[in-house]
Scaffold this active site. Structure first.
Site, PDB file in Angstrom:
ATOM      1  N   LYS A  48       0.851  -1.186   0.000  1.00 43.88           N
ATOM      2  CA  LYS A  48       0.000   0.000   0.000  1.00 43.88           C
ATOM      3  C   LYS A  48       0.890   1.240   0.000  1.00 43.88           C
ATOM      4  O   LYS A  48       1.995   1.221   0.579  1.00 43.88           O
ATOM      5  CB  LYS A  48      -0.856  -0.065   1.270  1.00 43.88           C
ATOM      6  N   SER A  99      -9.501   1.188   3.210  1.00 38.71           N
ATOM      7  CA  SER A  99      -8.693   2.014   2.350  1.00 38.71           C
ATOM      8  C   SER A  99      -7.624   1.260   1.565  1.00 38.71           C
ATOM      9  O   SER A  99      -7.053   1.823   0.625  1.00 38.71           O
ATOM     10  CB  SER A  99      -8.011   3.105   3.178  1.00 38.71           C
ATOM     11  N   SER A 113      -9.475  -1.371   7.294  1.00 42.35           N
ATOM     12  CA  SER A 113      -8.936  -1.154   5.946  1.00 42.35           C
ATOM     13  C   SER A 113      -8.203  -2.323   5.307  1.00 42.35           C
ATOM     14  O   SER A 113      -7.883  -2.265   4.118  1.00 42.35           O
ATOM     15  CB  SER A 113      -8.010   0.055   5.946  1.00 42.35           C
TER      16      SER A 113
HETATM   17  N1  GLN Z   1     -12.867   3.416   7.109  1.00 42.14           N
HETATM   18  C1  GLN Z   1     -12.083   3.691   8.269  1.00 42.14           C
HETATM   19  C2  GLN Z   1     -11.663   5.140   8.304  1.00 42.14           C
HETATM   20  O1  GLN Z   1     -11.940   5.818   7.378  1.00 42.14           O
HETATM   21  C3  GLN Z   1     -10.947   2.752   8.356  1.00 42.14           C
HETATM   22  C4  GLN Z   1      -9.706   3.212   7.731  1.00 42.14           C
HETATM   23  C5  GLN Z   1      -8.544   2.330   8.000  1.00 42.14           C
HETATM   24  O2  GLN Z   1      -8.676   1.243   8.554  1.00 42.14           O
HETATM   25  N2  GLN Z   1      -7.381   2.826   7.639  1.00 42.14           N
HETATM   26  O3  GLN Z   1     -11.083   5.588   9.229  1.00 42.14           O
END
Ligand code: GLN
Length: 477
Positions: free
Chosen positions: A72, A147, A171
């Site tokens: 990532k 994400s 994510s």
């Molecule tokens: N959807 C969650 C957020 O926006 C999780 C993001 C993540 O795990 N990096 O914070």
């Protein structure tokens, strides 16, 4: 999958260079449409593959050697652009490499490139990347989740053998669930975060996205353990990947938290498919028991106070001076700060900086931040109580399957609700994974979440591995 590739590599049936070229070709053919990658390391990967071939020739290969992987774009890799999906880091090239990536490179893994993500890992669809969305390989009109959506698509589309992601509220697990692959969120402190761009430091973890549970265990073993560069890493012994292959769950009790299955908005296909998968586990000796996690409903409001608070502090370093984008027309230093930040950050980071600084400000701190920390403790205690009775908890990974592109990206609350089943594990610091189950009412992937106590990765991987065998048999039959 990695064991099979390892055998082919060590038997000389394929060279690491050929294998790498195969994956680079797949990226070349498909990725202009899918957009899983933000950067492809063509020459670097082929060079690393040649080094891997030399290691294999010397008879020193591990299961990781010569395996192409992707990370990532919030993992720093020396000399390689690292944007975290943000305009503000568009031209940032880190001078060092994240420990987790370095450990894989040290064993001769081959880095194919960097994958797309929601800006600073804020989001659940990868639509909030400053560089455009990634698509779901099962239906390109839908999101891959986020994400770490680029990593999930890369693995699901056969553009990488495995990929690394980060998980602050889901994510890794949610995109794995949406994309029909395996995603492991390790326990807090299990894997070094040195060199990973922070979202919320009391919660962030990293982990692998893979095709199989065994691959997840192999990558996990290769990355985990104490790192002197990250003082939050634990010296807990790291389980061996070879110890998780088992078909017997006798003596294992799995808890089913009722609150998750009663959540408003849960799709029927998700509910019945996960229930059927739980039924299948019974045949392998697992005992199933209903449990309660009474503070579940407070996880999202708690999460969206704590995460913006920490994010607002972590993002303070992007000031137009130290990293990346710097506004050109600024007349003095305060204008450099203000203009660089307002032009460099997208909508969601700006929203979280505002939210975070508000809930931390004098007069509101006790009502929001302190209160959220108290509720966080209650959520953690829910899990502690449950784990006194059961070994692991099983739930759906998300309340829904992958949704169509551009249906939630203008509605932050709808996007936040994607984390309803995943964020509690982050607030509690426990480990959890997502594994694909058979969708009984459709064709899109459904993810099943298995959560275990902190440092119980071996246990949840074992349960997942057993389910995977059940499913493989089912498929053949
Ligand atoms: N959807 C969650 C957020 O926006 C999780 C993001 C993540 O795990 N990096 O914070």
């Amino acid at each position: 999958m990695m064991r099979v590739l390892h055998e082919k590599l060590t038997k000389g049936e394929i060279s690491a260079r050929e294998l790498t070229q195969k994956y680079l070709d797949a990226i070349n053919m498909q990725d202009s449409d899918l957009h899983a990658f933000l950067y492809v390391n063509v020459e670097g990967a082929l060079e690393q593959a040649e080094k891997a071939d030399a290691i294999i020739k010397r008879g020193e290969a591990t299961l990781i050697t010569g395996i192409p992987f992707a990370v990532k774009d919030n993992f720093c890799v020396q000399g390689m652009p690292t944007t975290a999906g943000s305009q503000i880091l568009e031209n940032y090239i880190p001078p060092y490499t994240a420990t987790a990536v370095q450990r894989l490179l040290d064993q001769g893994a081959v880095l194919l490139g960097k994958t797309n993500m929601d800006e600073f890992a804020m989001g659940a669809s990868t639509e909030q990347s400053a560089f455009g969305p990634t698509k779901n390989v099962h239906d390109t009109t839908r999101v891959p989740g986020g994400s770490s959506g680029g990593s999930a698509t890369a693995v699901a589309a056969g553009e990488s053998v495995f990929a690394l992601g980060t998980d602050t509220g889901g994510s890794i697990r949610q995109p794995a669930g949406f994309s029909g692959v395996v995603g492991l969120k390790v326990s807090y402190g299990r894997v070094s975060r040195y060199g990973v761009i922070a979202l919320a430091s009391s919660v962030d973890v990293i982990g692998p996205i893979t095709n199989t549970v065994d691959d997840a265990a192999i990558v996990f073993e290769a990355m985990a353990g104490r790192d002197p560069y990250d003082s939050t890493t634990s010296p807990h012994p790291v389980p061996k990947a070879s110890s998780i292959q088992t078909m017997n769950l006798k003596g294992i009790t799995v808890g089913i938290p009722q609150e998750y299955f009663e959540t408003e908005g849960i799709e029927e296909a998700v509910k019945v498919s996960v229930e059927a998968a739980i039924e299948a586990l019974k045949n392998f000796g697992a005992r199933i028991q209903s449990v309660r996690l009474p503070h579940t409903a407070y996880a999202i409001p708690t999460y969206y106070i704590i995460i913006p608070s920490e994010a607002s502090s972590n993002l303070a370093r992007y000031d137009g001076i130290r990293f990346g984008y710097s506004a050109k027309a600024a007349r003095d230093i305060s204008e450099v700060y203000n203009m660089s930040r307002s032009q460099g950050f997208g909508v969601e980071p700006r929203r979280r900086v505002l939210l975070g600084t508000f809930v931390l400000s004098e007069g509101y701190h006790d009502a929001y931040y302190k209160q959220a920390q108290k509720v966080r403790t209650l959520i953690r205690m829910d899990f502690e109580k449950a784990f006194r009775k059961v070994d692991a908890l099983i739930t759906p990974t998300s309340p829904n399957v992958a949704f169509p592109l551009h249906t939630k990206d203008q509605d932050p609350l709808a996007m936040y609700l994607q984390d309803v089943f995943t964020a509690p594990a982050n607030l509690a610091g426990i480990c959890a994974l997502s594994i694909p189950v058979k969708n009984l009412k459709g064709t899109l992937p459904v993810g099943m979440q298995i959560m275990g106590p902190a440092y119980a990765e071996e246990k949840i991987l074992r349960i997942a591995s057993t389910y995977e065998c059940v499913r493989a048999k089912y498929r053949k039959g």
